[in-house]
Design a protein around this motif. Sequence first.
Motif, PDB file in Angstrom:
ATOM      1  N   MET A 126       0.878  -1.170  -0.046  1.00  7.66           N
ATOM      2  CA  MET A 126      -0.121   0.017   0.017  1.00  7.66           C
ATOM      3  C   MET A 126       0.904   1.376   0.148  1.00  7.66           C
ATOM      4  SD  MET A 126      -2.919   1.255  -0.069  1.00  7.66           S
ATOM      5  CE  MET A 126      -3.930  -0.046   0.213  1.00  7.66           C
ATOM      6  N   LEU A 127       0.714   2.039  -0.907  1.00 10.29           N
ATOM      7  CA  LEU A 127       1.700   3.387  -1.108  1.00 10.29           C
ATOM      8  C   LEU A 127       0.588   4.427  -0.350  1.00 10.29           C
ATOM      9  CD1 LEU A 127       3.533   4.600  -4.107  1.00 10.29           C
ATOM     10  CD2 LEU A 127       2.067   6.156  -2.898  1.00 10.29           C
ATOM     11  N   LYS A 128       1.506   4.979   0.453  1.00  7.44           N
ATOM     12  CA  LYS A 128       0.844   6.140   1.458  1.00  7.44           C
ATOM     13  C   LYS A 128       1.482   7.456   0.701  1.00  7.44           C
ATOM     14  CE  LYS A 128       0.479   3.220   5.346  1.00  7.44           C
ATOM     15  NZ  LYS A 128       1.027   2.921   6.917  1.00  7.44           N
ATOM     16  N   GLU A 129       0.516   8.333  -0.088  1.00  7.73           N
ATOM     17  CA  GLU A 129       0.916   9.605  -0.011  1.00  7.73           C
ATOM     18  C   GLU A 129       0.796  10.661   0.791  1.00  7.73           C
ATOM     19  OE1 GLU A 129       0.334  11.377  -4.308  1.00  7.73           O
ATOM     20  OE2 GLU A 129      -1.208  12.274  -3.358  1.00  7.73           O
ATOM     21  N   VAL A 130       1.403  11.176   1.372  1.00  6.72           N
ATOM     22  CA  VAL A 130       1.360  12.081   2.649  1.00  6.72           C
ATOM     23  C   VAL A 130       1.231  13.565   1.773  1.00  6.72           C
ATOM     24  CG1 VAL A 130       2.135  13.013   4.765  1.00  6.72           C
ATOM     25  CG2 VAL A 130       2.449  10.512   4.159  1.00  6.72           C
ATOM     26  N   CYS A 131       0.249  14.310   2.167  1.00  6.65           N
ATOM     27  CA  CYS A 131       0.036  15.548   1.894  1.00  6.65           C
ATOM     28  C   CYS A 131       0.794  16.594   2.743  1.00  6.65           C
ATOM     29  CB  CYS A 131      -1.339  16.068   1.577  1.00  6.65           C
ATOM     30  SG  CYS A 131      -1.726  17.713   0.983  1.00  6.65           S
ATOM     31  N   VAL A 132       2.015  17.518   2.160  1.00  6.81           N
ATOM     32  CA  VAL A 132       2.600  18.350   3.314  1.00  6.81           C
ATOM     33  C   VAL A 132       2.491  19.581   2.521  1.00  6.81           C
ATOM     34  CG1 VAL A 132       4.060  16.591   4.021  1.00  6.81           C
ATOM     35  CG2 VAL A 132       4.845  17.953   2.103  1.00  6.81           C
ATOM     36  N   GLU A 133       2.537  20.789   3.596  1.00  5.22           N
ATOM     37  CA  GLU A 133       2.481  22.101   3.019  1.00  5.22           C
ATOM     38  C   GLU A 133       3.804  22.813   3.113  1.00  5.22           C
ATOM     39  OE1 GLU A 133      -0.512  24.254   5.000  1.00  5.22           O
ATOM     40  OE2 GLU A 133       0.318  24.021   7.020  1.00  5.22           O
ATOM     41  N   ASN A 134       4.700  22.362   3.699  1.00  7.53           N
ATOM     42  CA  ASN A 134       6.183  22.736   3.502  1.00  7.53           C
ATOM     43  C   ASN A 134       7.031  21.730   4.075  1.00  7.53           C
ATOM     44  OD1 ASN A 134       6.513  22.327   6.541  1.00  7.53           O
ATOM     45  ND2 ASN A 134       4.981  23.885   6.793  1.00  7.53           N
ATOM     46  N   PHE A 135       8.308  21.894   3.901  1.00  6.36           N
ATOM     47  CA  PHE A 135       9.528  20.750   4.033  1.00  6.36           C
ATOM     48  C   PHE A 135       9.520  20.427   5.388  1.00  6.36           C
ATOM     49  CE2 PHE A 135      13.853  19.620   5.051  1.00  6.36           C
ATOM     50  CZ  PHE A 135      13.822  18.596   4.162  1.00  6.36           C
ATOM     51  N   THR A 136       9.192  21.097   6.387  1.00  8.89           N
ATOM     52  CA  THR A 136       9.564  20.967   7.824  1.00  8.89           C
ATOM     53  C   THR A 136       9.426  19.498   8.451  1.00  8.89           C
ATOM     54  OG1 THR A 136       8.738  23.214   8.454  1.00  8.89           O
ATOM     55  CG2 THR A 136       9.065  21.478  10.270  1.00  8.89           C
ATOM     56  N   ASN A 137       8.361  18.827   8.029  1.00 13.76           N
ATOM     57  CA  ASN A 137       8.039  17.503   8.505  1.00 13.76           C
ATOM     58  C   ASN A 137       8.351  16.249   7.475  1.00 13.76           C
ATOM     59  OD1 ASN A 137       7.133  18.346  11.192  1.00 13.76           O
ATOM     60  ND2 ASN A 137       5.053  18.909  10.065  1.00 13.76           N
ATOM     61  N   VAL A 138       8.800  16.605   6.399  1.00 21.90           N
ATOM     62  CA  VAL A 138       9.097  15.671   5.244  1.00 21.90           C
ATOM     63  C   VAL A 138      10.075  14.463   5.708  1.00 21.90           C
ATOM     64  CG1 VAL A 138      10.259  15.157   3.112  1.00 21.90           C
ATOM     65  CG2 VAL A 138       8.398  17.142   3.469  1.00 21.90           C
ATOM     66  N   PRO A 139      11.058  14.906   6.589  1.00 22.43           N
ATOM     67  CA  PRO A 139      12.166  13.819   6.974  1.00 22.43           C
ATOM     68  C   PRO A 139      11.334  12.791   7.706  1.00 22.43           C
ATOM     69  CG  PRO A 139      13.167  15.821   6.805  1.00 22.43           C
ATOM     70  CD  PRO A 139      11.786  16.310   6.591  1.00 22.43           C
ATOM     71  N   GLU A 140      10.688  13.415   8.581  1.00 21.72           N
ATOM     72  CA  GLU A 140       9.762  12.582   9.892  1.00 21.72           C
ATOM     73  C   GLU A 140       8.999  11.562   9.069  1.00 21.72           C
ATOM     74  OE1 GLU A 140       7.319  12.720  13.937  1.00 21.72           O
ATOM     75  OE2 GLU A 140       7.917  14.775  12.750  1.00 21.72           O
ATOM     76  N   LEU A 141       8.008  12.164   8.204  1.00 27.23           N
ATOM     77  CA  LEU A 141       7.120  11.378   7.477  1.00 27.23           C
ATOM     78  C   LEU A 141       7.577  10.359   6.587  1.00 27.23           C
ATOM     79  CD1 LEU A 141       4.895  14.512   6.673  1.00 27.23           C
ATOM     80  CD2 LEU A 141       4.143  12.649   8.411  1.00 27.23           C
ATOM     81  N   ILE A 142       8.851  10.491   5.913  1.00 26.25           N
ATOM     82  CA  ILE A 142       9.432   9.511   5.048  1.00 26.25           C
ATOM     83  C   ILE A 142       9.707   8.377   6.036  1.00 26.25           C
ATOM     84  CG2 ILE A 142      11.275   9.121   3.634  1.00 26.25           C
ATOM     85  CD1 ILE A 142      10.951  11.716   2.414  1.00 26.25           C
ATOM     86  N   ALA A 143      10.395   9.040   7.133  1.00 29.74           N
ATOM     87  CA  ALA A 143      11.054   7.789   8.089  1.00 29.74           C
ATOM     88  C   ALA A 143      10.111   6.927   8.465  1.00 29.74           C
ATOM     89  CB  ALA A 143      11.812   8.650   9.160  1.00 29.74           C
ATOM     90  N   LYS A 144       8.739   7.531   8.697  1.00 24.81           N
ATOM     91  CA  LYS A 144       7.616   6.990   9.501  1.00 24.81           C
ATOM     92  C   LYS A 144       6.747   6.050   8.307  1.00 24.81           C
ATOM     93  CE  LYS A 144       6.818   9.520  13.489  1.00 24.81           C
ATOM     94  NZ  LYS A 144       5.977  10.338  14.160  1.00 24.81           N
ATOM     95  N   GLY A 145       7.188   6.061   7.017  1.00 21.46           N
ATOM     96  CA  GLY A 145       6.460   5.207   5.874  1.00 21.46           C
ATOM     97  C   GLY A 145       5.838   5.886   4.806  1.00 21.46           C
TER      98      GLY A 145
END
Length: 210
Positions: free
Chosen positions: A1-20
Amino acid sequence: MLKEVCVENFTNVPELIAKGAGRIELCDNLAVGGTTVSHGVAGVTINYCHSKNIKVMSMIRPRGGNFVYSKEEIEMMKWDLVHLKEIGTDGVVLGCLNDTGWIDEESMITLLDLAKGLEITFHMGFDHISPGNQFQAIDWLAEHGVNRILTHGGPLHTKIEDNLVRLKEYIDYADSRIIILPGGGITNKNLHLITSAINIGEVHGTRIVD
């Protein structure tokens, strides 16, 4: 299952990628449904995501509100699309309608031509197409090379759990010609319920990873 996460800036991107997070949809102003980010934010985010082998889908939307755009706004979208393509976005997220509740075909064809070589998602403007025209819209988008349709399956104020029948109708009708990407209200808490009810390989949301 591919999880596409919607973000509105870079801030949380590294953490979100680390979490899947398996793909990033990058936009600004989530409070109005997302608009185009600055090119600086886009450049840094795209470079970071590519270093982690994660694709980025960039929103092409000049403002909040409806999806009926003036000639000037279409010009803005063209400029943004070309620049985001030049700095390496993997795909774009866009959608244009006319005031009759149908796709603005002329504007879409112009933007799709500029986006050749990129993945294309038609965003939740799809949910503003007249319900009687939505299956025909699936045909049109599939025939014009759009890769996926992001949809809530109904008005955004409804719970996505209440729209599963409609989403399944879209999926069955699309018949693998185009990906139906459910979004709007999917979280890590209801994800299993939704994926058990409908046959999907991708989901979209802001809270779908822990």
